[in-house]
Enzyme design. Structure first.
Site, short mmCIF file in Angstrom:
data_model
loop_
_atom_site.label_atom_id
_atom_site.label_comp_id
_atom_site.label_asym_id
_atom_site.label_seq_id
_atom_site.Cartn_x
_atom_site.Cartn_y
_atom_site.Cartn_z
N TYR A 200 1.17 -1.17 0.05
CA TYR A 200 0.11 0.20 -0.23
C TYR A 200 0.98 1.44 0.36
CZ TYR A 200 -4.19 2.67 1.22
OH TYR A 200 -5.54 3.49 1.60
N ARG A 253 -5.53 10.74 -10.85
CA ARG A 253 -5.73 10.96 -9.34
C ARG A 253 -5.04 9.68 -8.93
NH1 ARG A 253 -5.46 10.48 -4.22
NH2 ARG A 253 -8.06 11.00 -4.15
N LYS A 271 -5.74 -1.83 -2.86
CA LYS A 271 -6.96 -1.67 -1.76
C LYS A 271 -7.44 -2.83 -0.89
CE LYS A 271 -7.13 3.41 -1.47
NZ LYS A 271 -7.63 3.74 -0.16
N GLU A 343 -12.11 4.48 -6.66
CA GLU A 343 -11.36 5.12 -6.25
C GLU A 343 -10.34 5.76 -7.03
OE1 GLU A 343 -9.99 3.86 -2.87
OE2 GLU A 343 -8.79 5.24 -2.88
N ASP A 344 -9.77 6.82 -6.37
CA ASP A 344 -8.78 7.68 -6.99
C ASP A 344 -8.68 8.14 -8.60
OD1 ASP A 344 -7.25 7.44 -4.64
OD2 ASP A 344 -5.46 6.21 -5.94
N ASP A 366 -14.06 6.71 -1.82
CA ASP A 366 -13.57 6.09 -1.02
C ASP A 366 -12.29 7.52 -0.58
OD1 ASP A 366 -11.69 4.77 1.53
OD2 ASP A 366 -10.16 4.19 0.36
N ASP A 367 -11.93 8.40 -1.41
CA ASP A 367 -11.25 9.51 -0.44
C ASP A 367 -11.66 10.81 -0.29
OD1 ASP A 367 -8.95 8.44 -2.58
OD2 ASP A 367 -10.73 8.00 -4.14
N ASN A 508 -0.23 11.68 0.18
CA ASN A 508 0.46 10.13 -0.18
C ASN A 508 1.16 10.56 -1.66
OD1 ASN A 508 -0.26 9.32 2.08
ND2 ASN A 508 -2.67 8.59 1.78
N1 NDP Z 1 -5.14 9.76 3.83
C1 NDP Z 1 -5.68 9.34 3.65
O1 NDP Z 1 -6.51 8.38 3.79
C2 NDP Z 1 -5.97 10.20 1.93
C3 NDP Z 1 -4.86 11.04 1.23
N2 NDP Z 1 -5.36 11.27 0.27
C4 NDP Z 1 -4.45 12.60 0.02
O2 NDP Z 1 -5.05 13.68 -0.38
C5 NDP Z 1 -4.54 14.17 -1.48
C6 NDP Z 1 -5.49 14.73 -2.57
O3 NDP Z 1 -6.60 14.22 -2.58
P1 NDP Z 1 -7.94 14.90 -3.25
O4 NDP Z 1 -8.66 15.88 -2.59
O5 NDP Z 1 -8.23 13.54 -3.72
O6 NDP Z 1 -7.61 15.57 -4.75
P2 NDP Z 1 -8.12 16.73 -4.92
O7 NDP Z 1 -7.21 16.98 -6.17
O8 NDP Z 1 -9.46 17.08 -5.63
O9 NDP Z 1 -7.69 17.87 -4.01
C7 NDP Z 1 -6.05 18.50 -4.19
C8 NDP Z 1 -6.43 20.27 -3.42
O10 NDP Z 1 -5.25 20.66 -3.68
C9 NDP Z 1 -5.24 21.87 -3.42
N3 NDP Z 1 -3.77 21.69 -3.92
C10 NDP Z 1 -2.98 21.41 -5.17
N4 NDP Z 1 -1.71 21.88 -4.98
C11 NDP Z 1 -1.63 22.77 -4.48
C12 NDP Z 1 -1.10 24.16 -2.82
N5 NDP Z 1 0.35 24.12 -4.21
N6 NDP Z 1 -1.21 24.54 -2.30
C13 NDP Z 1 -3.28 24.97 -2.27
N7 NDP Z 1 -4.12 23.64 -2.50
C14 NDP Z 1 -3.02 23.19 -3.05
C15 NDP Z 1 -5.80 22.01 -4.99
O11 NDP Z 1 -6.80 23.19 -5.42
P3 NDP Z 1 -7.51 23.42 -6.64
O12 NDP Z 1 -8.76 23.12 -6.87
O13 NDP Z 1 -6.79 25.02 -6.97
O14 NDP Z 1 -6.28 22.98 -7.70
C16 NDP Z 1 -7.26 20.98 -5.00
O15 NDP Z 1 -8.69 21.63 -4.34
C17 NDP Z 1 -3.49 12.92 -2.33
O16 NDP Z 1 -2.63 13.22 -1.83
C18 NDP Z 1 -3.71 12.34 -2.07
O17 NDP Z 1 -3.29 10.95 -1.82
C19 NDP Z 1 -6.98 11.07 -0.76
C20 NDP Z 1 -7.43 10.54 0.27
C21 NDP Z 1 -6.98 9.62 1.46
C1 PYR Z 2 -4.85 6.75 0.43
C2 PYR Z 2 -6.09 6.97 -0.67
O1 PYR Z 2 -6.67 7.05 -0.78
C3 PYR Z 2 -4.99 7.92 -1.25
O2 PYR Z 2 -4.33 8.65 -0.88
O3 PYR Z 2 -6.04 8.18 -2.50
MG MG Z 3 -7.53 7.03 -2.86
#
Ligand code: NDP
Ligand code: PYR
Ligand code: MG
Length: 652
Positions: A200, A253, A271, A343-344, A366-367, A508
């Site tokens: 993972y 993503r 997963k 997912e993603d 999941d996200d 991540n």
């Molecule tokens: N720990 C966990 O269980 C999980 C972790 N994650 C992690 O979260 C991260 C984001 O995932 P997700 O929400 O799906 O992604 P999205 O693409 O949906 O969202 C990313 C957000 O971050 C913003 N962003 C990107 N770069 C910057 C920066 N340099 N400064 C400020 N804001 C920024 C984007 O802005 P804008 O909208 O303006 O483009 C957007 O709003 C990933 O790395 C993923 O691995 C996700 C799910 C679960």
């Molecule tokens: C953990 C997870 O689902 C992610 O980083 O997208």
């Molecule tokens: Mg994910």
């Protein structure tokens, strides 16, 4: 899972069908049987001797065709066999309604000899006992020694630890999964903390990036635009017929690594390994799917080893039609109660897919939702360390996408429930920053729809540091996918504002984490309550050791999925996510808290998953969304009894 040439493909890929045909009888049979299409055998010694075993197997299948009351499986016979023919499985293609559909002429044979050693579901390697070696024509195909599964685990772990490069460990684990599935799961379950980062995050991220180069055997089901109009047919190529959970991605993503196209397959595969290892869903009931609509990743498009369609991503109607065909085909092939985990996906599709299919299918993202549930659990626990109720805190997010807005919404919902204020009011305690700065009212017209509820009255603020200084959050959450964005100044500002700043760096893999554990503890002078999406080793600061938790949805989705399955839930409801959060938070002990940990150790995850499953199932019953009636008296025990066991079974 299978090799694409010759008879081994036939035998291996079809072996799963036998499991579905004989699933109800497995307790009694225990003999590894395979189903093959009506192709003549190749005359190997093993094949010449199968007739007796084959007859037994067929007899047992016939005998067990009727529902078995002794089965402890949560899936009742009636439910699992319903098709158009009024609840009776149409194995031979006898229904008028299916007349125009193609059928495959299956016949039954018994896996033995060489094919048995090559079948990952049944292979036990050196652990085949003397009697089994006689009964299944294995003499001479194995060296004389017979070893226990425990010794195999010991040896595999020793081998695994020899590899210095994480990707080599990943490949060794995938090879094991393809060779001896039970041993793979035994290893993973017994060494979960050590092996989770291998199968993972973070290693799976690197594996996806290099998937084409390291590709050996296909895992999961690839559905590309080439298969448009034929997705049902493609689903039927999958060897297992009784699927309970699908994890699907379109690879746009992948973690915080962006668009990895078809190579995102590592994520559904990983997963679902966790679904089985952590949540106890049977591996044969899990289906990883990657939908390949192209990629906009130039590097991959120019990579000679890229495994996906070499075209730019389909969008609009072309994309929607393919996804719709997939969702329809899944329901047609597996019925109403198959759980589909998105997912993603990139956020421009993720929210729409969830909204569109949330009312017609058993789906969750999941996200958006799994992450929300795990973070809420961590925050509920953190309150024990920082004091106050949720509504006493101010939350600031870096990142306003799936994870950020998903978490924010669940926190608002929980505050609203706890305090009886409207959710719109509760949202005002939560602020989000995206790549353009703080989300404020003056930006509302240009915002994507999922950000709009978070556009509060405030003057524009462009940097995170300024946002921290003006909003004065007590809790800072990174969900940006942008590494090292929690700078020294940001963490120092949080520390100046709070005795114990809560800092979650969720992104991540490790390279995208908003800060490292070392940075969080050092810059906060050891005062931060810190957790991260990918794991960090304990940190020494000023002679003290600081261990941080892993705020990752892997705590939630396996138990959530199990709860949905054992209750026969037909829809996912937000209250189930809240129930899962509460169940997880309750698993954090005082000893964990004393170490600053806001999540329990992963080593207890199967017990934790059973608790989560029970709570989710109870909520499904309470909401009238459960179909598996009557409700079992003790849901925790029931969940535990339904869990997959990787222990070897005896074959006769
Ligand atoms: N720990 C966990 O269980 C999980 C972790 N994650 C992690 O979260 C991260 C984001 O995932 P997700 O929400 O799906 O992604 P999205 O693409 O949906 O969202 C990313 C957000 O971050 C913003 N962003 C990107 N770069 C910057 C920066 N340099 N400064 C400020 N804001 C920024 C984007 O802005 P804008 O909208 O303006 O483009 C957007 O709003 C990933 O790395 C993923 O691995 C996700 C799910 C679960
Ligand atoms: C953990 C997870 O689902 C992610 O980083 O997208
Ligand atoms: Mg994910």
């Amino acid at each position: 899972m299978f090799s694409l040439n010759g008879s081994s493909f036939l035998n291996n890929s079809l072996s799963g069908v036998s499991k579905s045909l004989t699933q109800s009888t497995q307790r009694k049979i225990s003999a590894p049987s395979v189903v093959v299409a009506s192709v003549s055998s190749n005359g190997r010694p093993a094949d010449r001797n199968v007739s007796v075993l084959m007859e037994n197997t067929l007899k047992e299948m016939r005998e067990n065709a009727a529902p078995s009351s002794s089965s402890s499986s949560p899936v009742t016979e009636k439910e699992s066999k319903s098709t158009v023919g009024g609840g009776v499985e149409d194995v031979y293609g006898e229904d008028t309604a299916t007349e125009d559909q193609y059928i495959t002429p299956w016949t039954v044979t018994v896996a033995s000899g060489y094919p048995l050693l090559r079948d990952p579901h049944y292979n036990k390697g050196l652990a085949f006992g003397e009697k089994e070696r006689d009964a299944h024509f294995l003499r001479g195909l194995l060296p004389p020694v017979v070893v226990s599964q425990a010794l195999q685990v010991k040896k595999m772990m020793a081998n695994m630890r020899q590899y210095q490069v994480p990707l080599q460990r990943y490949m060794a684990m995938m090879d094991l999964q393809e060779r001896n599935e039970r041993l793979f799961y035994k290893l993973l379950i017994e060494n979960v903390e050590e092996l989770l980062p291998v199968v993972y995050t973070p290693t799976v991220g690197e594996a996806c990036q290099k998937y084409g180069s390291i590709f050996r055997q296909p895992q999961g089901l690839f559905i590309s635009l080439k298969e448009k109009g034929r997705i049902l047919e493609v689903l039927r190529n999958w060897p297992e017929k009784k699927i309970q959970v699908i994890v699907v991605t379109d690879g746009e993503r992948i973690l915080g690594l962006g668009d990895l196209g078809c190579q995102g397959m590592g994520i559904p595969v990983g997963k679902l390994s966790l679904y089985s290892a952590l949540g106890g869903i049977r591996p044969s009931a899990c289906l990883p799917v990657t939908i390949d609509v192209g990629t906009n990743n130039e590097q991959l498009l120019n990579d000679e080893f890229y495994i996906g369609l070499r075209r730019r991503r389909a969008t609009g109607q072309e994309y929607a039609e393919l996804l719709d065909e997939f969702m329809t085909a899944v329901k047609q092939n597996y019925g109403e109660k198959v759980l589909i985990q998105f997912e993603d996906f990139a956020n421009h599709n993720a929210f729409d897919l969830l909204a569109k299919y949330g009312t017609t299918h058993l789906v969750f993202n999941d996200d958006i939702q799994g992450t929300a549930s795990v973070v809420l659990a961590g925050l509920i626990t953190a309150l024990n360390l920082v004091g106050g109720t949720l509504s006493d805190h101010r939350f600031l997010f870096l990142g306003a996408g799936e994870a950020g807005t998903g978490i924010a919404e669940l926190i608002a919902l929980e505050i609203s429930k706890q305090t009886n204020i409207p959710v719109e009011e509760a949202r005002k305690k939560i602020w989000l920053v995206d790549s353009k700065g703080l989300i404020v009212k003056s930006r509302v017209e240009s915002l994507q729809h999922f950000k709009r509820p978070w556009a509060h009255e405030h003057e524009p603020v462009t940097t995170l540091l300024d946002a921290v200084k003006t909003i004065k959050p007590t809790i800072l959450i990174g969900s940006s996918g942008a590494g090292r964005t929690f700078t020294k100044e940001v963490i120092e500002a949080m520390t100046a504002l709070n005795e114990k700043p809560v800092i979650l760096a969720l992104s991540n893999p490790t390279s995208q984490s908003e800060c490292t554990a070392e940075e969080a503890y050092t810059w906060s002078e050891g005062r931060a309550i810190f957790a991260s999406g990918s794991p960090f080793s304990p940190v020494e600061y000023n002679g003290e050791f600081y261990a941080s938790g892993q705020a990752n949805n892997a705590y939630i989705f396996p138990g959530l999925g199990l709860g949905l399955i054992i209750s026969g839930a037909i829809r996912v409801h937000d209250d189930m996510l809240l129930a899962a959060s509460e169940a997880l938070a309750e698993q954090v002990s005082q000893e964990n808290l004393d170490k600053g940990l806001i999540y329990p150790p992963f080593s207890n995850i199967r017990k934790i998953s059973a608790q989560i499953a029970a709570r989710v199932a109870a909520k499904a019953y309470e909401l009238g969304l459960a179909t598996r009636l009557p409700q079992p008296e003790n849901l925790v025990k029931h969940a535990e009894s339904c869990m997959y066991s990787p222990n070897y079974r005896n074959y006769r």
